[in-house]
Design a protein around this motif. Structure first.
Motif, mmCIF file in Angstrom:
data_model
loop_
_atom_site.group_PDB
_atom_site.id
_atom_site.type_symbol
_atom_site.label_atom_id
_atom_site.label_comp_id
_atom_site.label_asym_id
_atom_site.label_seq_id
_atom_site.Cartn_x
_atom_site.Cartn_y
_atom_site.Cartn_z
ATOM 1 N N UNK A 154 0.898 -1.195 0.037
ATOM 2 C CA UNK A 154 -0.012 0.246 -0.066
ATOM 3 C C UNK A 154 0.799 1.363 0.066
ATOM 4 N N UNK A 155 1.908 1.240 0.637
ATOM 5 C CA UNK A 155 2.771 2.193 0.956
ATOM 6 C C UNK A 155 3.562 2.765 -0.450
ATOM 7 N N UNK A 156 3.874 1.215 -1.130
ATOM 8 C CA UNK A 156 4.569 1.564 -2.158
ATOM 9 C C UNK A 156 3.855 2.145 -3.359
ATOM 10 N N UNK A 157 2.882 1.970 -3.495
ATOM 11 C CA UNK A 157 1.690 2.471 -4.258
ATOM 12 C C UNK A 157 1.421 3.758 -4.126
ATOM 13 N N UNK A 158 1.024 4.278 -2.801
ATOM 14 C CA UNK A 158 0.631 5.679 -2.649
ATOM 15 C C UNK A 158 1.909 6.691 -2.659
ATOM 16 N N UNK A 159 3.125 5.928 -2.042
ATOM 17 C CA UNK A 159 4.180 6.914 -2.238
ATOM 18 C C UNK A 159 4.670 7.340 -3.586
ATOM 19 N N UNK A 160 4.522 6.125 -4.381
ATOM 20 C CA UNK A 160 5.071 6.368 -5.685
ATOM 21 C C UNK A 160 4.299 7.494 -6.545
ATOM 22 N N UNK A 161 3.072 7.433 -6.259
ATOM 23 C CA UNK A 161 2.004 8.555 -6.838
ATOM 24 C C UNK A 161 2.621 9.921 -6.274
ATOM 25 N N UNK A 162 2.985 9.992 -5.017
ATOM 26 C CA UNK A 162 2.824 11.276 -4.510
ATOM 27 C C UNK A 162 4.474 11.930 -4.993
ATOM 28 N N UNK A 163 5.429 10.781 -5.115
ATOM 29 C CA UNK A 163 6.679 11.264 -5.699
ATOM 30 C C UNK A 163 6.914 11.811 -6.780
ATOM 31 N N UNK A 164 5.842 11.568 -7.713
ATOM 32 C CA UNK A 164 5.859 11.973 -9.059
ATOM 33 C C UNK A 164 5.126 13.406 -9.119
ATOM 34 N N UNK A 165 4.657 13.973 -8.327
ATOM 35 C CA UNK A 165 3.959 15.211 -8.467
ATOM 36 C C UNK A 165 5.004 16.190 -8.092
ATOM 37 N N UNK A 166 5.122 17.288 -8.964
ATOM 38 C CA UNK A 166 6.217 18.219 -8.885
ATOM 39 C C UNK A 166 5.626 19.284 -8.063
ATOM 40 N N UNK A 167 6.594 19.498 -7.135
ATOM 41 C CA UNK A 167 6.357 20.617 -6.027
ATOM 42 C C UNK A 167 6.497 21.984 -6.401
ATOM 43 N N UNK A 168 7.382 22.539 -7.244
ATOM 44 C CA UNK A 168 7.413 23.681 -8.038
ATOM 45 C C UNK A 168 7.944 24.860 -6.908
ATOM 46 N N UNK A 169 8.913 24.137 -5.937
ATOM 47 C CA UNK A 169 9.715 25.249 -5.203
ATOM 48 C C UNK A 169 8.975 25.275 -3.749
ATOM 49 N N UNK A 170 7.834 24.471 -3.480
ATOM 50 C CA UNK A 170 6.942 24.636 -2.276
ATOM 51 C C UNK A 170 7.747 23.764 -1.394
ATOM 52 N N UNK A 171 8.240 24.352 -0.253
ATOM 53 C CA UNK A 171 9.159 23.356 0.792
ATOM 54 C C UNK A 171 8.530 23.711 2.242
ATOM 55 N N UNK A 172 7.531 24.370 2.351
ATOM 56 C CA UNK A 172 7.005 24.518 3.896
ATOM 57 C C UNK A 172 6.007 23.633 4.065
ATOM 58 N N UNK A 173 6.421 22.701 4.977
ATOM 59 C CA UNK A 173 5.199 21.743 5.215
ATOM 60 C C UNK A 173 4.635 22.070 6.760
ATOM 61 N N UNK A 174 3.356 22.197 6.809
ATOM 62 C CA UNK A 174 2.637 22.665 7.875
ATOM 63 C C UNK A 174 2.394 21.531 8.668
ATOM 64 N N UNK A 175 3.262 20.841 9.259
ATOM 65 C CA UNK A 175 3.117 19.518 9.951
ATOM 66 C C UNK A 175 4.197 19.306 10.889
ATOM 67 N N UNK A 176 4.272 18.464 12.012
ATOM 68 C CA UNK A 176 5.397 18.136 12.646
ATOM 69 C C UNK A 176 6.114 16.968 12.247
ATOM 70 N N UNK A 177 5.535 16.206 11.084
ATOM 71 C CA UNK A 177 6.679 15.300 10.267
ATOM 72 C C UNK A 177 6.147 15.371 8.740
ATOM 73 N N UNK A 178 6.737 14.579 8.034
ATOM 74 C CA UNK A 178 6.293 14.618 6.463
ATOM 75 C C UNK A 178 5.258 13.484 6.511
#
Length: 309
Positions: A154-178
């Motif tokens: 399940x993690x491999x499937x969802x993580x692979x999809x997330x890693x393909x998304x371009x972030x375009x310089x957005x680096x501020x994560x409003x959370x205490x972990x990724x």
């Protein structure tokens, strides 16, 4: 065509609870305390269930898996969280991807493992004379392996999809972990197709185990009510009630967080729920299974105090 993420080598800034410094300090102390309790409590459960031959049963085999899982899960989150709160709030892109991939894998594994434990309790209560025949060693290992493999798949499937998304310089994560839901929000493209696929995967890894758990405990409840022995009813209820507390705390928070409509999602609420299921819930496992279980308390005395029983 979607481009592969171009943020490798860069850093994310984890905001955590920085907008409330005093709350962040208090939460960091709580996280340290819960993490210490999780490590100590679950390590004790693993040790005593291995060293005491009377705990070499399917129930404690799955409990060992759950304890090891909770140690890994909290270790994936808490040390980095404390480092961010007490020092630098930066985490590398690769570190962030590893954290949410491993965290998602371990959390998904726990979803399936809790369902397996419910099935084990159903067989123990409803088929007591055939319990050792049905839940023999090979079956237990198959169930445990299935839990781990399905969680990481399940993690491999969802993580692979997330890693393909371009972030375009957005680096501020409003959370205490990724956290994968937050990382997706940083993307500068339409994420609806990706989120739809992820929602299906989340529903499978959550709804199916929950259905198994509810069915198992409905059958257990019916069997317990029919028991003639008051002592038997009390023992069955006590064992299953402790499991239900763990299940309710874990599933209640995680389902509310991951399956609610996107437009109802509150970032502050998300952080609070994540704090509960990543830090508080793993602590409940050793507390419930040691304080309410005479076999475990007896094994602890025997292993650590050499008390002959």
């Amino acid at each position: 065509m979607m481009k592969i993420n171009d943020s490798y080598g860069e850093h994310f800034i984890l905001l955590g609870f920085s907008e409330h410094p005093w709350a962040e300090f208090i939460l960091s102390l709580l996280a340290s305390g819960f993490y210490t309790m999780t490590l100590m409590g679950n390590t004790v459960i693993i040790l005593v269930s291995v060293l005491d031959s009377r705990l070499h049963t399917p129930m404690y085999f799955f409990l060992r898996n759950l304890s090891f899982l909770d140690i890994c899960f909290t270790t994936c989150i808490v040390p980095q969280m404390l480092a961010n709160m007490w020092g630098s709030s930066k985490i590398s892109f690769v570190g962030c991807m590893v954290q949410f991939s491993v965290g998602l894998a371990l959390g998904s594994t726990e979803c399936v493992l809790l369902a397996v434990m419910a099935v084990d309790r159903y067989v123990a209560v409803c088929w007591p004379l055939r319990y050792t025949t049905i839940m023999h060693q090979q079956v237990c290992h198959i169930f445990a392996t299935t839990s781990w493999l399905s969680g990481f798949a399940n993690s491999l499937f969802q993580s692979s999809l997330a890693m393909l998304l371009p972030l375009c310089g957005q680096h501020r994560v409003d959370h205490f972990h990724c956290e994968i839901l937050i990382i997706i929000k940083l993307s500068c493209v339409d994420t609806r197709p990706t989120e739809s696929k992820m929602l299906v995967a989340r529903m499978i890894i959550l709804i199916i185990p929950v259905s198994i758990i509810l069915t198992s405990y409905a059958l257990i409840a019916r069997a317990v009510v029919r028991m003639k022995s008051a002592e038997g009813r009390k023992k069955a209820f006590g064992t299953c009630a402790s499991h239900l507390v763990v299940v309710s705390l874990f599933y209640g928070t995680i389902m509310f967080m991951y399956l609610q409509p996107k437009n109802n999602y509150s970032q502050h609420q998300g952080k609070a729920l994540a704090f509960v299921y990543t830090i508080v819930a793993p602590t409940m496992n050793p507390v419930i299974y040691t304080l309410r279980n005479k076999d475990v308390k007896r094994a602890i005395r025997k292993v650590f105090w050499k008390d002959s029983i």
